[in-house]
Design a protein around this motif. Sequence first.
Motif, PDB file in Angstrom:
ATOM      1  N   PHE A  10       0.798  -1.224   0.000  1.00 19.34           N
ATOM      2  CA  PHE A  10       0.000   0.000   0.000  1.00 19.34           C
ATOM      3  C   PHE A  10       0.832   1.275   0.000  1.00 19.34           C
ATOM      4  N   SER A  11       2.065   1.261   0.430  1.00 20.73           N
ATOM      5  CA  SER A  11       2.914   2.460   0.422  1.00 20.73           C
ATOM      6  C   SER A  11       4.180   2.263  -0.407  1.00 20.73           C
ATOM      7  N   GLY A  12       4.186   1.245  -1.242  1.00 17.66           N
ATOM      8  CA  GLY A  12       5.374   0.985  -2.044  1.00 17.66           C
ATOM      9  C   GLY A  12       6.469   0.243  -1.311  1.00 17.66           C
ATOM     10  N   GLN A  13       6.145  -0.347  -0.168  1.00 18.47           N
ATOM     11  CA  GLN A  13       7.147  -1.043   0.632  1.00 18.47           C
ATOM     12  C   GLN A  13       7.462  -2.443   0.124  1.00 18.47           C
ATOM     13  N   ALA A  14       6.639  -2.973  -0.769  1.00 22.67           N
ATOM     14  CA  ALA A  14       6.865  -4.326  -1.299  1.00 22.67           C
ATOM     15  C   ALA A  14       6.544  -4.367  -2.793  1.00 22.67           C
ATOM     16  N   PRO A  15       7.279  -3.598  -3.612  1.00 21.99           N
ATOM     17  CA  PRO A  15       6.972  -3.594  -5.044  1.00 21.99           C
ATOM     18  C   PRO A  15       7.155  -4.977  -5.656  1.00 21.99           C
ATOM     19  N   PRO A  16       6.140  -5.472  -6.393  1.00 20.74           N
ATOM     20  CA  PRO A  16       6.213  -6.832  -6.942  1.00 20.74           C
ATOM     21  C   PRO A  16       7.396  -7.056  -7.875  1.00 20.74           C
ATOM     22  N   GLU A  17       7.881  -5.990  -8.515  1.00 16.85           N
ATOM     23  CA  GLU A  17       9.036  -6.140  -9.415  1.00 16.85           C
ATOM     24  C   GLU A  17      10.357  -6.200  -8.644  1.00 16.85           C
ATOM     25  N   GLY A  18      10.308  -5.984  -7.334  1.00 20.21           N
ATOM     26  CA  GLY A  18      11.511  -6.033  -6.518  1.00 20.21           C
ATOM     27  C   GLY A  18      12.332  -4.761  -6.635  1.00 20.21           C
ATOM     28  N   ILE A  19      13.510  -4.785  -6.042  1.00 21.26           N
ATOM     29  CA  ILE A  19      14.434  -3.652  -6.066  1.00 21.26           C
ATOM     30  C   ILE A  19      15.755  -4.159  -6.639  1.00 21.26           C
ATOM     31  N   PRO A  20      16.105  -3.719  -7.856  1.00 16.74           N
ATOM     32  CA  PRO A  20      17.351  -4.186  -8.454  1.00 16.74           C
ATOM     33  C   PRO A  20      18.566  -3.509  -7.829  1.00 16.74           C
ATOM     34  N   GLY A  21      19.652  -4.230  -7.752  1.00 17.10           N
ATOM     35  CA  GLY A  21      20.890  -3.660  -7.230  1.00 17.10           C
ATOM     36  C   GLY A  21      21.816  -4.733  -6.709  1.00 17.10           C
ATOM     37  N   ASP A  22      22.918  -4.292  -6.162  1.00 16.84           N
ATOM     38  CA  ASP A  22      23.927  -5.187  -5.593  1.00 16.84           C
ATOM     39  C   ASP A  22      23.943  -4.962  -4.087  1.00 16.84           C
ATOM     40  N   PHE A  23      23.004  -5.604  -3.384  1.00 22.72           N
ATOM     41  CA  PHE A  23      22.806  -5.373  -1.961  1.00 22.72           C
ATOM     42  C   PHE A  23      23.426  -6.475  -1.107  1.00 22.72           C
ATOM     43  N   VAL A  24      23.821  -6.079   0.114  1.00 19.01           N
ATOM     44  CA  VAL A  24      24.403  -7.038   1.055  1.00 19.01           C
ATOM     45  C   VAL A  24      23.582  -7.187   2.333  1.00 19.01           C
ATOM     46  N   ALA A  25      22.594  -6.278   2.544  1.00 17.42           N
ATOM     47  CA  ALA A  25      21.736  -6.361   3.734  1.00 17.42           C
ATOM     48  C   ALA A  25      20.434  -5.618   3.459  1.00 17.42           C
ATOM     49  N   ILE A  26      19.362  -6.038   4.129  1.00 15.79           N
ATOM     50  CA  ILE A  26      18.075  -5.358   4.016  1.00 15.79           C
ATOM     51  C   ILE A  26      17.470  -5.185   5.411  1.00 15.79           C
ATOM     52  N   ALA A  27      16.579  -4.193   5.538  1.00 15.78           N
ATOM     53  CA  ALA A  27      15.861  -3.965   6.790  1.00 15.78           C
ATOM     54  C   ALA A  27      14.478  -3.450   6.439  1.00 15.78           C
ATOM     55  N   LEU A  37      21.261  -2.045   2.055  1.00 16.81           N
ATOM     56  CA  LEU A  37      22.646  -1.592   2.026  1.00 16.81           C
ATOM     57  C   LEU A  37      23.318  -2.128   0.767  1.00 16.81           C
ATOM     58  N   ARG A  38      23.809  -1.208  -0.050  1.00 21.08           N
ATOM     59  CA  ARG A  38      24.517  -1.592  -1.277  1.00 21.08           C
ATOM     60  C   ARG A  38      25.947  -2.016  -0.946  1.00 21.08           C
ATOM     61  N   ARG A  39      26.496  -2.832  -1.771  1.00 26.24           N
ATOM     62  CA  ARG A  39      27.871  -3.299  -1.590  1.00 26.24           C
ATOM     63  C   ARG A  39      28.851  -2.126  -1.506  1.00 26.24           C
ATOM     64  N   ASP A  40      28.532  -1.006  -2.200  1.00 28.41           N
ATOM     65  CA  ASP A  40      29.430   0.154  -2.195  1.00 28.41           C
ATOM     66  C   ASP A  40      29.273   1.036  -0.961  1.00 28.41           C
ATOM     67  N   GLY A  41      28.373   0.677  -0.018  1.00 25.04           N
ATOM     68  CA  GLY A  41      28.201   1.429   1.220  1.00 25.04           C
ATOM     69  C   GLY A  41      27.077   2.441   1.205  1.00 25.04           C
ATOM     70  N   ASN A  42      26.452   2.675   0.051  1.00 20.61           N
ATOM     71  CA  ASN A  42      25.294   3.565  -0.029  1.00 20.61           C
ATOM     72  C   ASN A  42      24.031   2.804   0.369  1.00 20.61           C
ATOM     73  N   ILE A  43      22.969   3.551   0.674  1.00 22.17           N
ATOM     74  CA  ILE A  43      21.710   2.945   1.100  1.00 22.17           C
ATOM     75  C   ILE A  43      20.598   3.317   0.125  1.00 22.17           C
ATOM     76  N   THR A  44      19.795   2.339  -0.262  1.00 16.29           N
ATOM     77  CA  THR A  44      18.606   2.549  -1.079  1.00 16.29           C
ATOM     78  C   THR A  44      17.393   2.421  -0.173  1.00 16.29           C
ATOM     79  N   CYS A  45      16.416   3.345  -0.323  1.00 14.27           N
ATOM     80  CA  CYS A  45      15.212   3.352   0.506  1.00 14.27           C
ATOM     81  C   CYS A  45      13.978   3.328  -0.379  1.00 14.27           C
ATOM     82  N   TRP A  46      12.886   2.740   0.121  1.00 10.30           N
ATOM     83  CA  TRP A  46      11.618   2.757  -0.598  1.00 10.30           C
ATOM     84  C   TRP A  46      10.475   2.601   0.388  1.00 10.30           C
ATOM     85  N   GLY A  47       9.273   2.945  -0.083  1.00  8.82           N
ATOM     86  CA  GLY A  47       8.087   2.858   0.761  1.00  8.82           C
ATOM     87  C   GLY A  47       7.725   4.204   1.359  1.00  8.82           C
ATOM     88  N   ASN A  48       7.016   4.176   2.456  1.00  7.24           N
ATOM     89  CA  ASN A  48       6.516   5.372   3.123  1.00  7.24           C
ATOM     90  C   ASN A  48       7.672   6.210   3.673  1.00  7.24           C
TER      91      ASN A  48
END
Length: 82
Positions: A10-27, A37-48
């Motif tokens: 409902f707020s974009g927190q679980a997009p069915p297409e997923g989140i593309p990238g090179d991630f090492v951790a999620i919360a 958390l991206r492998r390069d140390g940057n953070i991607t955010c989505w949802g509310n």
Amino acid sequence: GSVACWGWNFSGQAPPEGIPGDFVAIAAGCFAHALALRRDGNITCWGNNEDGKAPPDGIPGDFVAIAASGCHSLALGRDGNV
């Protein structure tokens, strides 16, 4: 790898297409936001992003760990600062 998402989106927190990238951790926060958390140390955010907890442009930096709760998100920098 990329993040796979499913469930109530409902707020974009679980997009069915997923989140593309090179991630090492999620919360996931309990009020409809998530971050990864991206492998390069940057953070991607989505949802509310109410209260600024999930900026859609992400958070640049050199981070090594992340956490999310109801109305906030946290990141631990490589230098030990939160």
